[in-house]
Motif scaffolding. Sequence first.
Motif, PDB file in Angstrom:
ATOM      1  N   PRO A 166     -35.842 -41.601  59.544  1.00 50.18           N
ATOM      2  CA  PRO A 166     -36.496 -41.663  60.839  1.00 50.18           C
ATOM      3  C   PRO A 166     -36.283 -40.359  61.621  1.00 50.18           C
ATOM      4  N   GLY A 170     -36.451 -42.107  66.111  1.00 45.76           N
ATOM      5  CA  GLY A 170     -36.427 -43.300  65.269  1.00 45.76           C
ATOM      6  C   GLY A 170     -37.725 -43.630  64.549  1.00 45.76           C
ATOM      7  N   PHE A 172     -40.448 -43.913  61.740  1.00 46.51           N
ATOM      8  CA  PHE A 172     -40.436 -43.863  60.279  1.00 46.51           C
ATOM      9  C   PHE A 172     -41.723 -43.242  59.744  1.00 46.51           C
ATOM     10  N   GLU A 193     -32.535 -38.041  56.371  1.00 49.23           N
ATOM     11  CA  GLU A 193     -32.364 -39.373  56.954  1.00 49.23           C
ATOM     12  C   GLU A 193     -31.092 -39.380  57.799  1.00 49.23           C
ATOM     13  N   GLY A 196     -30.614 -42.235  59.919  1.00 45.19           N
ATOM     14  CA  GLY A 196     -30.872 -43.557  59.325  1.00 45.19           C
ATOM     15  C   GLY A 196     -29.714 -44.117  58.528  1.00 45.19           C
ATOM     16  N   LEU A 199     -29.660 -47.946  57.675  1.00 47.10           N
ATOM     17  CA  LEU A 199     -30.834 -48.590  57.058  1.00 47.10           C
ATOM     18  C   LEU A 199     -30.515 -49.427  55.826  1.00 47.10           C
ATOM     19  N   PHE A 204     -34.342 -53.404  58.603  1.00 48.05           N
ATOM     20  CA  PHE A 204     -35.060 -52.505  59.515  1.00 48.05           C
ATOM     21  C   PHE A 204     -36.533 -52.555  59.127  1.00 48.05           C
ATOM     22  N   ASN A 308     -40.589 -48.098  64.191  1.00 44.66           N
ATOM     23  CA  ASN A 308     -39.405 -47.281  64.477  1.00 44.66           C
ATOM     24  C   ASN A 308     -38.104 -48.019  64.203  1.00 44.66           C
ATOM     25  N   ASP A 309     -37.046 -47.239  64.142  1.00 44.21           N
ATOM     26  CA  ASP A 309     -35.686 -47.748  63.991  1.00 44.21           C
ATOM     27  C   ASP A 309     -35.272 -48.305  65.355  1.00 44.21           C
ATOM     28  N   THR A 311     -32.580 -49.126  66.662  1.00 42.13           N
ATOM     29  CA  THR A 311     -31.336 -48.716  67.335  1.00 42.13           C
ATOM     30  C   THR A 311     -31.580 -47.601  68.356  1.00 42.13           C
TER      31      THR A 311
END
Length: 451
Positions: A166, A170, A172, A193, A196, A199, A204, A308-309, A311
């Motif tokens: 990401p 964040g 992807f 990454e 990430g 992940l 995720f 997106n991630d 977090t």
Amino acid sequence: MSIIKKIKDYYKKQNNNILFTTPSHSQGKFIIPNAKNILGDKYFKSDFSEIEGFDNLRCPDGIIKKVQTHIANIYKAKSSFMLINGSTSGILAAMLAVLKRNDKVLIARNCHISVYNGLVLTGAVPVWFLPDIDEQWGIYKGIKAGEIEEYLNKYKDIKALIITSPTYEGLFSEVEEIARICKKHNVIFIVDEAHGALLNFADFKAKPAVLSGADISIQSLHKTAGAINPAALLHISKSSKVLPQSIQNALNLINTTSPSYPLMADIEATTSYLNTYNGKKQIKNLLKMIKDFKEHLPKDITAYDGNNDMTKILLKFNGYNPQKIASILNKQYKIEEEYTTNNAMLFITGIGTDKDKLKKLLKALKNIIKTLPQDGHKTDTALSRIEPIVKYTPAEAYQKEKKLIDKNKCVSQICGECILEYPPGIPLMLPGEMIQQAHIPYIDKSKIQII
Ligand SMILES: Cc1ncc(COP(=O)(O)O)c(C=O)c1O
């Protein structure tokens, strides 16, 4: 036997060994007083060199090898390497392992500065492409497989592709589909990454690159996974033809010959913990807490919600200047965000983020929005979209003599230094590229190096 066990055993069984080796604090018998004040003495007690029974990071065949094999099993990788100088060193090693001088490498321009440094070291020639920008949020979007297919059809002699997924915020990219296209075109696929590292251990919106067919992926354990700076990992995927020895050779070129045992022990502890029931549960809880946090935001604050991630908490304020809100958060509430632009504000969370931290942030944001009048603030296109005009490769530019000139005389000259766009700290202009009028508003110093 693991690194952690070896250190513990050393103190049980070999405490009286007399070491005439580095490091010179003699396992904490002498600690510079000010260092002891902030570090205590435990750290020093586990700080060794390659003494009897310990291992060598350059050619591991003992406890380091065992730990790296254990990590590779956890991540389902062909090989994993502990990085003792951050993702930065993993990116450099990946590039040094697969690229030769004059090889062409396709690179998304929103790369970290270490990718540029890798170009200087390898002498490879970048083919840059600009990922699309989400104008509303002022961030780079994830990269679509179709974009990569077009580039690989256009440029027939690309050796490798490097993308960040990401992203800092964040987002992807379509890593699995891009990996398939790279395999078809015989292109080595490297995924930065760094953001990430969780992940592999929870659900995720995207799988980790090591399980998505990328050849090499690099993760910073210190960014989100609770390890100390600059703990990180490099993985070679099971389906990759990249030889582990080529990564080892490259790491041996750039690593210190005095790797930190406390750091390696922390990498071992972190990866093992992430893979436990408790570790996975903690990440699942983190995702749930963030979901709750986002659901309870006042109506004038929107959290980014795309591919997106989760977090990463990226917030936009309807009719408020984010810089003003950041200033109140910092001064009045002592809350520091990762960055703020004219468009949005980014908060990075990780395994160590608890309910209390998120509660305080939510309360502060609610209070600010309640008391601060809207100022009709409008977002703008925060990021530049300037196609680079490359005159020298990064390696050529690095070798050239540089001189300083006034910023107002620099248009059409060849840039001699890295000008980064902050936030998020990605290259706006690199040595060897022509300085264009469009760059000038982004240069905030009076003199600039040219070639
Ligand atoms: C996208 C990206 N890649 C790589 C790095 C380098 O990571 P490290 O600090 O672990 O060397 C960073 C650091 O900020 C980053 O944001």
